[in-house]
Design a protein around this motif. Structure first.
Motif, PDB file in Angstrom:
ATOM      1  N   ALA A  61     -25.418 -34.251   9.530  1.00 36.02           N
ATOM      2  CA  ALA A  61     -26.459 -33.668   8.195  1.00 36.02           C
ATOM      3  C   ALA A  61     -27.955 -33.412   8.622  1.00 36.02           C
ATOM      4  N   GLY A  62     -28.315 -34.180   9.812  1.00 35.57           N
ATOM      5  CA  GLY A  62     -29.656 -33.909  10.466  1.00 35.57           C
ATOM      6  C   GLY A  62     -29.748 -32.764  11.536  1.00 35.57           C
ATOM      7  N   LEU A  63     -28.566 -32.000  11.669  1.00 42.49           N
ATOM      8  CA  LEU A  63     -28.562 -31.046  12.587  1.00 42.49           C
ATOM      9  C   LEU A  63     -29.127 -29.452  11.916  1.00 42.49           C
ATOM     10  N   PRO A  64     -29.905 -28.882  12.678  1.00 39.86           N
ATOM     11  CA  PRO A  64     -30.176 -27.667  12.171  1.00 39.86           C
ATOM     12  C   PRO A  64     -29.012 -26.568  11.862  1.00 39.86           C
ATOM     13  N   GLY A  65     -29.243 -25.817  10.940  1.00 40.47           N
ATOM     14  CA  GLY A  65     -28.306 -24.864  10.306  1.00 40.47           C
ATOM     15  C   GLY A  65     -27.565 -23.985  11.445  1.00 40.47           C
ATOM     16  N   THR A  66     -28.475 -23.745  12.336  1.00 43.51           N
ATOM     17  CA  THR A  66     -27.974 -22.753  13.527  1.00 43.51           C
ATOM     18  C   THR A  66     -26.866 -23.470  14.289  1.00 43.51           C
ATOM     19  N   ASP A  69     -23.548 -23.710  11.872  1.00 39.14           N
ATOM     20  CA  ASP A  69     -22.939 -22.635  11.542  1.00 39.14           C
ATOM     21  C   ASP A  69     -22.137 -22.144  12.698  1.00 39.14           C
ATOM     22  N   ALA A  70     -22.670 -22.531  14.041  1.00 39.66           N
ATOM     23  CA  ALA A  70     -21.973 -22.153  15.245  1.00 39.66           C
ATOM     24  C   ALA A  70     -20.674 -22.822  15.430  1.00 39.66           C
ATOM     25  N   LEU A  71     -20.903 -24.180  14.926  1.00 39.37           N
ATOM     26  CA  LEU A  71     -19.618 -25.127  15.042  1.00 39.37           C
ATOM     27  C   LEU A  71     -18.627 -25.024  13.978  1.00 39.37           C
ATOM     28  N   ARG A  72     -19.158 -24.316  12.868  1.00 36.25           N
ATOM     29  CA  ARG A  72     -18.417 -24.373  11.380  1.00 36.25           C
ATOM     30  C   ARG A  72     -18.112 -25.469  10.910  1.00 36.25           C
ATOM     31  N   LEU A  73     -19.493 -26.323  10.973  1.00 38.30           N
ATOM     32  CA  LEU A  73     -19.128 -27.779  10.505  1.00 38.30           C
ATOM     33  C   LEU A  73     -20.288 -27.575   9.042  1.00 38.30           C
ATOM     34  N   SER A  74     -19.988 -29.069   8.413  1.00 39.35           N
ATOM     35  CA  SER A  74     -20.907 -29.206   7.232  1.00 39.35           C
ATOM     36  C   SER A  74     -21.571 -30.306   7.521  1.00 39.35           C
ATOM     37  N   GLY A  75     -22.682 -30.631   6.853  1.00 40.64           N
ATOM     38  CA  GLY A  75     -23.510 -31.959   6.785  1.00 40.64           C
ATOM     39  C   GLY A  75     -22.560 -33.196   6.616  1.00 40.64           C
ATOM     40  N   GLN A  76     -21.399 -33.192   6.148  1.00 43.14           N
ATOM     41  CA  GLN A  76     -20.673 -34.245   5.894  1.00 43.14           C
ATOM     42  C   GLN A  76     -19.772 -34.456   7.311  1.00 43.14           C
ATOM     43  N   ASP A  77     -19.643 -33.764   8.078  1.00 43.82           N
ATOM     44  CA  ASP A  77     -18.863 -34.088   9.460  1.00 43.82           C
ATOM     45  C   ASP A  77     -19.792 -35.055  10.265  1.00 43.82           C
ATOM     46  N   ARG A  78     -18.911 -35.499  11.060  1.00 47.69           N
ATOM     47  CA  ARG A  78     -19.450 -36.410  12.212  1.00 47.69           C
ATOM     48  C   ARG A  78     -19.444 -35.746  13.427  1.00 47.69           C
ATOM     49  N   PRO A 158     -14.552 -23.287  17.374  1.00 48.23           N
ATOM     50  CA  PRO A 158     -15.444 -23.877  18.171  1.00 48.23           C
ATOM     51  C   PRO A 158     -15.489 -25.351  18.636  1.00 48.23           C
ATOM     52  N   LEU A 159     -15.489 -25.809  19.822  1.00 47.08           N
ATOM     53  CA  LEU A 159     -15.439 -27.160  20.428  1.00 47.08           C
ATOM     54  C   LEU A 159     -16.806 -27.792  20.567  1.00 47.08           C
ATOM     55  N   CYS A 160     -17.799 -27.080  21.202  1.00 40.07           N
ATOM     56  CA  CYS A 160     -19.137 -27.673  21.143  1.00 40.07           C
ATOM     57  C   CYS A 160     -20.231 -26.648  21.490  1.00 40.07           C
ATOM     58  N   TYR A 161     -21.195 -26.996  21.111  1.00 36.83           N
ATOM     59  CA  TYR A 161     -22.615 -26.258  21.257  1.00 36.83           C
ATOM     60  C   TYR A 161     -23.258 -26.934  22.379  1.00 36.83           C
ATOM     61  N   ILE A 162     -23.540 -25.875  23.444  1.00 35.41           N
ATOM     62  CA  ILE A 162     -24.281 -26.397  24.712  1.00 35.41           C
ATOM     63  C   ILE A 162     -25.299 -25.612  24.900  1.00 35.41           C
ATOM     64  N   ARG A 163     -26.603 -26.435  25.216  1.00 38.23           N
ATOM     65  CA  ARG A 163     -27.577 -25.943  25.730  1.00 38.23           C
ATOM     66  C   ARG A 163     -27.932 -26.406  27.110  1.00 38.23           C
ATOM     67  N   HIS A 186     -34.948 -25.183  18.446  1.00 40.44           N
ATOM     68  CA  HIS A 186     -34.568 -25.286  16.935  1.00 40.44           C
ATOM     69  C   HIS A 186     -32.867 -25.614  16.998  1.00 40.44           C
ATOM     70  N   ASP A 187     -32.759 -26.591  17.971  1.00 39.95           N
ATOM     71  CA  ASP A 187     -31.229 -26.933  18.028  1.00 39.95           C
ATOM     72  C   ASP A 187     -31.106 -28.464  17.988  1.00 39.95           C
ATOM     73  N   GLU A 188     -32.162 -29.235  17.764  1.00 38.09           N
ATOM     74  CA  GLU A 188     -31.872 -30.757  17.769  1.00 38.09           C
ATOM     75  C   GLU A 188     -32.353 -31.271  16.367  1.00 38.09           C
ATOM     76  N   PRO A 189     -31.757 -32.488  16.131  1.00 33.39           N
ATOM     77  CA  PRO A 189     -32.120 -32.704  14.682  1.00 33.39           C
ATOM     78  C   PRO A 189     -33.446 -32.696  14.145  1.00 33.39           C
ATOM     79  N   ASP A 190     -34.620 -33.129  15.125  1.00 31.26           N
ATOM     80  CA  ASP A 190     -35.867 -33.027  14.633  1.00 31.26           C
ATOM     81  C   ASP A 190     -36.515 -31.703  14.410  1.00 31.26           C
ATOM     82  N   SER A 191     -35.850 -30.809  15.018  1.00 27.84           N
ATOM     83  CA  SER A 191     -36.369 -29.439  15.030  1.00 27.84           C
ATOM     84  C   SER A 191     -36.012 -28.683  13.658  1.00 27.84           C
TER      85      SER A 191
END
Length: 197
Positions: A61-66, A69-78, A158-163, A186-191
């Motif tokens: 839930a705290g992750l940015p939409g980018t 979307d890249a991982l095809r997840l929703s805010g309810q996912d872990r 998608p398995l994971c987002y990596i920076r 803009h890929d971290e929760p606080d961003s």
């Protein structure tokens, strides 16, 4: 260790090649859609190991939409959030920020504290590919500009987002004046709060 095949990207896909970077090695590394660890090992001519700085399970839930979307997840996912360094002795070669869907992370060994993610997947013989989302500049912990890239590691989904952020003493960040120097990806929760509407 048997290398798993890399799946080709979608037809006609051209990964961003680190345009604006002056060093051909930097451009090649940023455009490279294969395993990063062996590429960095070739650059430093030494075997690298992983040091996981922190790893935890949290709500998406705290992750940015980018990232969602890249991982095809929703805010309810872990998700599993992992911060690690690829090192040779005391030399940190790269800093890595990873977000993975929790169940898939466990299934494919992304949560393995003792192995770089790519090496863990190779040892399992898992076919994969990377979709590069962005290349550009970021900030190394000491404030210097450094080269970085973000991508999604794909299996059948998608398995994971990596920076990956590369040590500027190892991978040259020299760039043309027009290259965007915005260090916030803009890929971290606080961003999430900093994302434009």
């Amino acid at each position: 260790m048997t290398a798993a095949p890399l799946l080709p990207g979608p037809p006609g896909a051209v990964p961003p090649g680190g345009p604006g970077f002056r060093d051909p090695l930097t451009r090649t590394l940023l455009a490279h859609d294969g395993y990063t660890t062996p590429a960095l090992e070739a650059i430093v001519d030494a075997e690298l190991s992983v040091r996981v700085v922190c790893q935890h399970d949290t709500s998406a839930a705290g992750l940015p939409g980018t990232v969602l979307d890249a991982l095809r997840l929703s805010g309810q996912d872990r998700v599993l959030v992992r911060r690690s360094r690829l090192v040779h002795g005391e030399l940190t070669v790269s800093l890595n920020y990873v977000v993975a869907a929790h169940g898939r992370a466990r299934t494919y060994g992304v949560d393995d504290l003792g192995s770089p993610i790519g090496r863990s997947l190779m040892s399992r013989g898992v076919a994969q590919r990377r979709r590069i989302l962005r290349t550009g500049l970021a900030r190394w912990p000491d404030g210097r500009l450094c080269a970085a890239r973000a991508y999604v590691l794909l299996l059948d989904q998608p398995l994971c987002y990596i920076r990956e952020t590369f040590n500027p003493g190892v991978v040259s960040p020299e760039h043309d004046p027009g290259l965007d120097e915005g260090p916030d990806w803009h890929d971290e929760p606080d961003s999430r709060r900093a994302e434009p509407d």
